[in-house]
Design an enzyme around this catalytic site. Structure first.
Site, short mmCIF file in Angstrom:
data_model
loop_
_atom_site.label_atom_id
_atom_site.label_comp_id
_atom_site.label_asym_id
_atom_site.label_seq_id
_atom_site.Cartn_x
_atom_site.Cartn_y
_atom_site.Cartn_z
N ASP A 51 -0.56 -7.80 -8.31
CA ASP A 51 -0.73 -7.34 -6.94
C ASP A 51 -2.18 -7.49 -6.50
O ASP A 51 -2.46 -7.83 -5.35
CB ASP A 51 -0.37 -5.86 -6.83
CG ASP A 51 1.12 -5.65 -6.98
OD1 ASP A 51 1.83 -6.64 -7.22
OD2 ASP A 51 1.55 -4.48 -6.88
N LYS B 177 -2.04 11.11 5.65
CA LYS B 177 -1.49 11.04 7.00
C LYS B 177 -2.04 12.21 7.82
O LYS B 177 -2.17 13.32 7.29
CB LYS B 177 0.05 11.16 6.96
CG LYS B 177 0.71 9.98 6.26
CD LYS B 177 2.18 10.24 5.98
CE LYS B 177 2.73 9.11 5.13
NZ LYS B 177 4.07 9.41 4.61
N LYS C 43 -6.02 3.34 -2.71
CA LYS C 43 -5.41 2.84 -3.95
C LYS C 43 -6.23 3.23 -5.18
O LYS C 43 -7.43 3.43 -5.11
CB LYS C 43 -5.33 1.31 -3.88
CG LYS C 43 -4.41 0.82 -2.79
CD LYS C 43 -3.21 0.14 -3.40
CE LYS C 43 -2.53 -0.74 -2.38
NZ LYS C 43 -1.96 -1.93 -2.96
N ASP D 193 -3.54 -9.37 -3.29
CA ASP D 193 -4.37 -8.73 -2.27
C ASP D 193 -5.63 -9.53 -1.99
O ASP D 193 -6.08 -9.62 -0.85
CB ASP D 193 -4.76 -7.31 -2.72
CG ASP D 193 -3.59 -6.35 -2.60
OD1 ASP D 193 -2.56 -6.76 -2.01
OD2 ASP D 193 -3.70 -5.21 -3.10
N LYS E 51 1.43 7.47 -3.38
CA LYS E 51 1.92 6.20 -2.86
C LYS E 51 2.90 5.66 -3.89
O LYS E 51 2.52 5.16 -4.95
CB LYS E 51 0.78 5.22 -2.62
CG LYS E 51 1.27 3.94 -1.94
CD LYS E 51 0.13 3.15 -1.34
CE LYS E 51 0.63 2.07 -0.41
NZ LYS E 51 1.62 1.16 -0.97
N CYS F 159 -8.09 -12.21 -47.03
CA CYS F 159 -8.22 -12.43 -48.47
C CYS F 159 -7.59 -13.73 -48.95
O CYS F 159 -7.69 -14.04 -50.14
CB CYS F 159 -7.63 -11.25 -49.25
SG CYS F 159 -5.83 -11.23 -49.26
N GLU G 63 0.04 12.41 0.01
CA GLU G 63 1.25 12.15 -0.80
C GLU G 63 0.96 11.05 -1.81
O GLU G 63 0.08 10.23 -1.60
CB GLU G 63 2.38 11.62 0.12
CG GLU G 63 2.80 12.59 1.18
CD GLU G 63 3.58 11.91 2.31
OE1 GLU G 63 3.92 10.72 2.17
OE2 GLU G 63 3.84 12.59 3.30
N GLU H 263 -4.34 -9.63 -7.39
CA GLU H 263 -4.67 -11.00 -7.08
C GLU H 263 -4.09 -11.40 -5.72
O GLU H 263 -4.72 -12.09 -4.92
CB GLU H 263 -4.09 -11.89 -8.17
CG GLU H 263 -4.90 -13.10 -8.41
CD GLU H 263 -4.34 -13.86 -9.59
OE1 GLU H 263 -4.83 -14.95 -9.83
OE2 GLU H 263 -3.40 -13.36 -10.24
S1 IVH Z 1 4.52 6.04 4.99
C1 IVH Z 1 3.37 5.06 8.20
N1 IVH Z 1 4.27 7.21 2.68
O1 IVH Z 1 3.96 1.84 1.13
C2 IVH Z 1 3.75 3.94 7.39
N2 IVH Z 1 4.70 4.89 2.71
O2 IVH Z 1 2.21 -0.14 2.34
C3 IVH Z 1 5.09 4.15 6.78
N3 IVH Z 1 4.89 3.92 0.47
O3 IVH Z 1 6.35 0.37 3.20
C4 IVH Z 1 5.06 4.41 5.36
N4 IVH Z 1 4.58 5.76 -0.65
O4 IVH Z 1 7.14 1.44 1.06
C5 IVH Z 1 4.48 6.06 3.33
N5 IVH Z 1 4.05 8.41 0.70
C6 IVH Z 1 4.27 7.25 1.34
C7 IVH Z 1 4.49 6.06 0.65
C8 IVH Z 1 4.70 4.89 1.38
C9 IVH Z 1 4.82 4.47 -0.74
C10 IVH Z 1 5.12 2.47 0.70
C11 IVH Z 1 6.18 2.20 1.72
C12 IVH Z 1 5.52 1.36 2.76
C13 IVH Z 1 4.34 0.82 2.02
C14 IVH Z 1 3.25 0.50 2.98
#
Ligand code: IVH
Length: 671
Positions: free
Chosen positions: A35, A286, A310, A39, A113, A407, A111, A37
């Protein structure tokens, strides 16, 4: 200013490459680069397009969120697009939000990821009506039947304030603990293996047959809704409500205040990352107020209210410069890949274990290959897979050495073991300490006082190299008393214990040699059967298998040990050093006696005597007791619950008797 041709070419090349990787990732579920790479390629293209806006085009992969949906599955157009999240540090994100909202301290929802497959679930009148993947963000694929099989996705919502229609968004995950097992199963079935849990999740959902999905241990966590929930002010409350409806939400989510709260959460989740049952690749921040989320809006198909922060990737691509072989304390040879140094999982990695030869064959690893290396937590770095399309023309196959790199003794691979081993157990420097400790142990030569610490010092100072050196004159009280934590008195005790151990039994001596698969009982059987070390050393694998409980693998292991000249030399030196035992009569069978030339095989439990007694009584009369039935077997003595030896005897027409029959023969051997 016109765009230089080289830049234009580079951008075109990047687009081609990114499209190719998108296809492998989203459509084939089989990526060939890490991933990180990916990116880098993506960011490079984004940078070129930013610096040279003329290069931008609607067809560029930077203008789309993900890969193209697979054609063979039914398409679903998302009413609300499934966006992606901007990668951003906590500092930048907080600064941006504070500026836009004109606020000093913002309340955030934080949250994990989740690193799986993004899906959307539509509930109508409380019932699951549709489940689909994200696809390219606008159009996904309908996998309702498959998603219904995910155990923790409720088919019916419970609890309060359920709307008529709601669209829930979240991630399907493949549990880490089950991942290795899945690949083992795929191997067994001759199916393609998955490169990581995320691809396992994707590959498990994107199946034509829902029964395949049902057989996979998938789980789901929701992280938001597309629309359909009214009267809620905060994102965190929205997730709480989903939880009340029976929809799983990540238990690690938190409300965080200001930048400080975000950074604390980032650190907190990093410490938890290795203990979570599923993979995360960062955290998501968020803005918690839903009203503020709307005010912030979105740009470039990414919402302004969210950011992904990340962690260092656990996987990276690098190149194998060479493969070395390390010899462990037990003589096992482990191939180790020497890598072009690469920063992965938070540290620079230069080596990765390749486990054994079978693993190298299975993963088709060559010297010179580009490989994906993974390092999770404190786990030793591993080569996950080869980037096969990047294999250089001069890549070489790896061959396990036929002699030990430490050896020079021969290397053997026993049929029931994965590891290749050095057979110079008594001589090999890598096995030195272990061999000497075992040799001196209580049930072997019983040299009291010769423990770990002392052996460490003796070996490290070069005073002894093999067990034979224990019996050299230079290992005297003066030499020992010079060592740490060795008073004259204890030195004298050790010297005396060594001296006493010179007089031993053949069984102890054979056990002390540390031959692989030869424990105390087998050593005693061997000693009893052969009566002399020389006969044992000369015995063929076939001869060895005449001994009770010695099968082909153990026989081979003994043979290899005694064919290794280094071992024979150490044995010779041990005898020169004064180690001796009483040799008994020649191997039974050659001995004159009433049962001379007769071979017995014992199977099952005898009613009145142990097998050991039966054997002693047979051998006392010159008979032999063998471990397996052949045409040469005279009698099979079957007790209770006999094993497969009885079947074999019947097949070969060998005479089968019970204990009473045996007793009769022992009493009147001529009959
Ligand atoms: S919110 C507001 N929350 O990451 C954007 N996404 O790179 C909507 N993902 O497609 C996504 N954990 O598959 C949100 N706690 C989380 C997440 C999350 C993983 C993934 C999701 C999204 C991708 C975006």
């Amino acid at each position: 200013m016109p765009v230089p041709g080289s830049v234009r070419e580079r951008a075109a090349e990047l687009r081609r490459e990114i499209e190719e990787h998108n296809h492998r990732y989203y459509v084939l579920d089989a990526p060939t680069i890490s991933d990180a790479e990916y990116d880098r390629l993506f960011k490079e293209l984004q940078r070129l397009e930013r610096e040279h806006p003329e290069l931008r085009s609607a067809g560029s992969p930077t203008q789309r969120v993900g890969g193209a949906p697979q054609t063979k599955f039914a398409k679903v157009v998302h009413r609300v697009p499934m966006l992606s999240i901007r990668n951003e540090s906590a500092e930048k994100f907080d600064e941006r939000c504070r500026k836009a909202l004109g606020s000093d301290e913002i309340e955030y929802a934080a949250e994990p990821k989740l690193d799986g497959l993004a899906v959307t679930l539509i509930y109508e009148s409380g019932m699951l009506a549709l489940g689909a993947t994200r696809g390219d963000g606008t159009t996904g694929e309908n996998f309702t039947a498959n998603l219904r099989t995910v155990k923790n996705i409720p088919s019916r919502l419970k609890g309060p304030r359920r709307p008529d229609k709601v669209e829930v968004r979240g991630e399907v995950l493949f549990p880490l603990a089950e991942f290795a097992r899945l690949n083992e199963q795929q191997r067994r079935l001759g199916e393609r293996e998955f490169v990581n849990p995320r691809n396992a999740a994707a590959g498990s959902v994107r199946q034509l047959d829902p029964r395949v999905t049902a057989g996979r241990p998938l789980s789901f966590f929701a992280y938001g809704v597309a629309d359909g929930v009214k009267g809620i002010a905060r994102h965190s409350e929205l997730l709480d409500l989903l939880g009340q409806w029976g929809i799983p939400v990540a238990p690690e989510r938190r409300v965080a205040r200001g930048l400080k709260g975000l950074l604390e959460y980032y650190d907190y989740m990093r410490t938890r990352r290795d203990e979570l049952p599923y993979e995360i690749d960062g955290v998501v921040y968020k803005v918690n107020s839903l009203a503020d989320q709307s005010r912030l809006g979105s740009a470039h198909r990414e919402p302004n209210f969210a950011a992904a922060h990340k962690y260092p990737p656990r996987e990276e691509t690098t190149q194998i410069v060479d493969i070395d072989v390390q010899v462990g304390r037990t003589g096992a040879l482990t191939p180790v890949a020497r890598l072009v140094p690469v920063f992965v999982g938070g540290v620079t990695v230069t080596n990765a274990t390749l486990h054994n030869e079978d693993e190298i064959r299975r993963k088709d690893i060559h010297i010179g290959d580009f490989v994906i290396v993974r390092r999770a937590g404190d786990v030793i770095p591993e080569v996950v897979r080869v980037a096969i399309e990047r294999r250089p023309g001069n890549a070489r196959r790896f061959l396990m050495p036929t002699s030990c790199p430490e050896c020079g003794s021969s290397v053997v691979k026993l049929p029931d073991e994965a590891a290749a081993r050095c057979s110079g157990g008594l001589f090999c420097p890598a096995q030195r300490k272990q061999a000497i400790l075992h040799f001196a142990s209580r049930r072997a030569m019983d040299i009291e006082g010769l423990g770990d610490k002392l052996v460490d010092q003796l070996v490290e100072r070069g005073l002894i190299k093999t067990p034979a050196d224990l019996y050299q004159r230079k290992l005297n009280v003066a030499a020992l008393a010079g060592l740490e934590r060795m008073a004259e008195k204890s030195a004298a005790n050790v010297v005396r214990a060594i001296d006493r151990s010179r007089r031993t039994t053949l069984a102890r001596f054979v056990y002390a040699l540390g031959i692989r698969n030869v424990g105390e009982a087998t050593a005693a059987d061997l000693a009893r059967h052969f009566g002399s070390l020389d006969r044992m050393v000369q015995a063929s694998e076939e001869d060895l298998q005449q001994v009770q409980d010695v099968g082909p693998v153990v026989a081979m292991s003994i043979r290899r040990f005694f064919t290794e000249p280094h071992n024979l030399e150490v044995i010779r030196q041990l005898r020169v050093g004064g180690v001796h035992w009483e040799e008994t009569a020649p191997a039974p069978g050659k001995k004159a006696g009433a049962l001379a030339g007769k071979t017995f095989v014992l199977t099952g439990t005898l009613p009145s005597m142990t097998r050991e007694e039966a054997r002693e009584r047979i051998e006392a009369l010159g008979g032999m007791v063998a471990g397996s039935v052949s045409k040469q077997t005279g009698f099979v003595v079957a007790g209770n619950e006999p094993g497969s030896k009885l079947d074999k005897a019947r097949q070969l027409g060998v005479v089968v008797i019970d204990e009473a029959g045996l007793l009769r023969i022992l009493k009147e051997p001529s009959s």
